[in-house]
Design an enzyme around this catalytic site. Sequence first.
Site, PDB file in Angstrom:
ATOM      1  N   CYS A  82       0.837  -1.209   0.000  1.00 63.78           N
ATOM      2  CA  CYS A  82       0.000   0.000   0.000  1.00 63.78           C
ATOM      3  C   CYS A  82       0.871   1.259   0.000  1.00 63.78           C
ATOM      4  CB  CYS A  82      -0.993  -0.030   1.156  1.00 63.78           C
ATOM      5  SG  CYS A  82      -2.323   1.170   0.983  1.00 63.78           S
ATOM      6  N   HIS A 190      -3.693  -5.027  -0.352  1.00 64.39           N
ATOM      7  CA  HIS A 190      -3.168  -5.548   0.911  1.00 64.39           C
ATOM      8  C   HIS A 190      -3.180  -7.074   0.886  1.00 64.39           C
ATOM      9  CE1 HIS A 190      -2.978  -1.823   3.322  1.00 64.39           C
ATOM     10  NE2 HIS A 190      -3.901  -1.412   2.482  1.00 64.39           N
ATOM     11  N   GLU A 192      -2.102  -8.954   3.118  1.00 67.68           N
ATOM     12  CA  GLU A 192      -2.389  -9.413   4.492  1.00 67.68           C
ATOM     13  C   GLU A 192      -3.861  -9.249   4.850  1.00 67.68           C
ATOM     14  OE1 GLU A 192      -1.426  -6.525   3.666  1.00 67.68           O
ATOM     15  OE2 GLU A 192      -1.835  -4.987   5.176  1.00 67.68           O
TER      16      GLU A 192
END
Lengths: 211, 253
Positions: A82, A190, A192
């Site tokens: 990001c 993202h 994650e």
Amino acid sequence: MQTKIAVIDYGFGNIKSVVNALRYCNAQACVIDSPLEISDFYGAILPGVGAFGPAADFLKLKDFDKAIHNYVNSGKMLYGICLGFQLFFTKGYENGEYEGLNLIPGEVRKFEFEDKNLKIPHMGWNNIEIANTKYADNMFNLIDNKETFYFVHSYYGMPKNLPHASSFCDYGIKFCSSVAYKNVWGSQFHPEKSGEKGLKILANFINEVNK
Amino acid sequence: MLGIRVIPCLDVTAGRVVKGTNFVNLKDAGDPIEVAEHYNSDGADEIVFLDITATHEGRNTTIDLIRRTAEKVFIPLTVGGGIRTMEDIRNLLNAGADKVSLNSSAVKDPEIIRKAGYKFGIQCIVIAIDAKKVGENKWNVFVHGGRIDTGLDAVLWAKKVAKLGAGEILLTSMDKDGTKDGYDTELLRIISNSVQIPVIASGGAGKVEHFSQAYEYGASAVLAASLFHYKELTIKEVKEHLKFKNIPVRTTN
């Protein structure tokens, strides 16, 4: 042996989410907040939630910029997420004009749409188109083209050299959703926070660190 | 294409999930982490935790709850309730939250929106607006779980928070919340047309058609709590309906 991955904490993090995801991928996540520590690792992640300007200034102030350059020049794997990904570029235009790390020549600009239905930030799950490069193949190993990932951003990066891009995404315009070039990987989305498929990308990264 | 997000909301108090009708008569029903894991595997695009009694009782948000959830659930987590300071926001983000939702504190001090947006990025600042109809095409902003009328016009407030740097608006209709007869589509349309930031529709969902209706009226995301919580509908069922209506939506295996 668990692979050790450095997670760079420079005060602009969703540090915890990245650490959790790395642990889930069976890596040993080590949060580092000093540029001196990074050379101890073969894999590092530059996360980031926040604005380009203050983050870029902070990296310079703490000498993280030099440490990251030395690290990358030694051929070790780096992944930016990001804002961390956006900081890879030469310049960013969030709240003014700021210099990034220049690991990927290019610029970070704001989405601007006339159409009010195209909301800003670009927020949510969008599908990507994987680029046809050998680095993209490694990054997206065992991930289908058109897979969806979680995005949340108002600015987008565009590399000067298209082979640096590893995927593209469509939101009003076609933008670069990730880069992979040699040992520098990064994504606007993202990994994650993108469920199983996002975790798979992190696993691919860990795998690359171990090569 | 960017998909509409389907978001289950977990109203929590004292580490437990609760959901009341019109914000009173709370029922205790479940462990938040278990519920979050269940929603994740059912295809939720995001999860919102609202500490609904936090402001009223002056409690801090449940950082530990977020920390434990973020270890197991790898989709975006938003936390709201009792968030007052920049330090509160930083602590929640560090615990693993991706966004924070501000309500009363933003009404009290709108400058926090600008400051937090600058420091943490506007994309993690959600402004929750609890709106209640007070006249023909007029809605006011209520705070403290719907107890206090601020006198602020909801449309003007939405425009103001967007200008100050909110990343998103979580729009709850106080009139519709708990009724299950659909989102307040007029409110949704007027707010969504007034701002360029995404608007999450909340309050009133009772059947699958309400979700596609919200999309047609400008919602970027749809939120429901009790409906999912008591398994009257599953997230999968909602997404199947959206897909059937040709609305872009993320599907999982």
